[in-house]
Design a protein around this motif. Structure first.
Motif, PDB file in Angstrom:
ATOM      1  N   MET A   6     -87.173  58.721  73.754  1.00 39.95           N
ATOM      2  CA  MET A   6     -87.180  59.563  72.575  1.00 39.95           C
ATOM      3  C   MET A   6     -85.778  60.135  72.375  1.00 39.95           C
ATOM      4  O   MET A   6     -85.139  60.570  73.326  1.00 39.95           O
ATOM      5  CB  MET A   6     -88.198  60.675  72.772  1.00 39.95           C
ATOM      6  N   THR A  35     -84.861  63.827  67.763  1.00 42.21           N
ATOM      7  CA  THR A  35     -86.306  63.954  67.555  1.00 42.21           C
ATOM      8  C   THR A  35     -86.850  65.147  68.329  1.00 42.21           C
ATOM      9  O   THR A  35     -87.649  65.936  67.804  1.00 42.21           O
ATOM     10  CB  THR A  35     -87.030  62.665  67.984  1.00 42.21           C
ATOM     11  N   GLY A  75     -94.438  61.683  70.714  1.00 42.16           N
ATOM     12  CA  GLY A  75     -93.576  62.539  69.911  1.00 42.16           C
ATOM     13  C   GLY A  75     -94.163  63.905  69.621  1.00 42.16           C
ATOM     14  O   GLY A  75     -93.719  64.599  68.708  1.00 42.16           O
TER      15      GLY A  75
END
Length: 128
Positions: A1, A5, A108
């Motif tokens: 990730m 983000t 996420g």
């Protein structure tokens, strides 16, 4: 990730908390997410307790302001040193500092938050 983000997720967490917007805040979390706030108290299951928690906050506080003083992102996690000011409906103001550690799930969303701060000291500043 990507760090971008994770930074966006952490920023949304604090922005929605500050706005006392439980629906948007909950969207940042996995279904089974836990919050230790502060560490040492039993964990809260975000999706089960958030609306009640924000209801209590909004009954007591007129306004909350939180700054992200320093953000450290490593792999799928972040640690944030923050400062919070709260204006109670009784006219008193309190300030607290702390560090929150975020564990981000591969989807996420936030899996867990562990916050280190003295909530009792903050509340003592704003009580009648």
């Amino acid at each position: 990730m990507s760090p971008e983000t994770i930074q966006a997720l952490v920023t949304a967490y604090f922005a929605n908390f500050q706005a006392m917007n439980p629906d948007a805040w909950i969207e940042s979390f996995t279904e089974d997410a836990l919050i230790y706030d502060p560490v040492g108290k039993p964990p809260n299951k975000v999706h089960e307790t958030a609306r009640k928690f924000f209801g209590l906050l909004s009954m007591f506080f007129e306004k909350l302001q939180i700054s992200q003083d320093q953000v450290f992102i490593v792999e799928n996690g972040a640690a944030v040193k923050w400062t919070m000011q709260g204006w109670a409906k009784n006219g008193k103001r309190g300030t607290a500092e702390g560090i929150s550690v975020f564990e981000i799930h591969e989807t996420g969303k936030i899996q867990q938050v562990s916050s280190y701060w003295d909530d009792a000291a903050m509340m003592a500043q704003v009580r009648d």
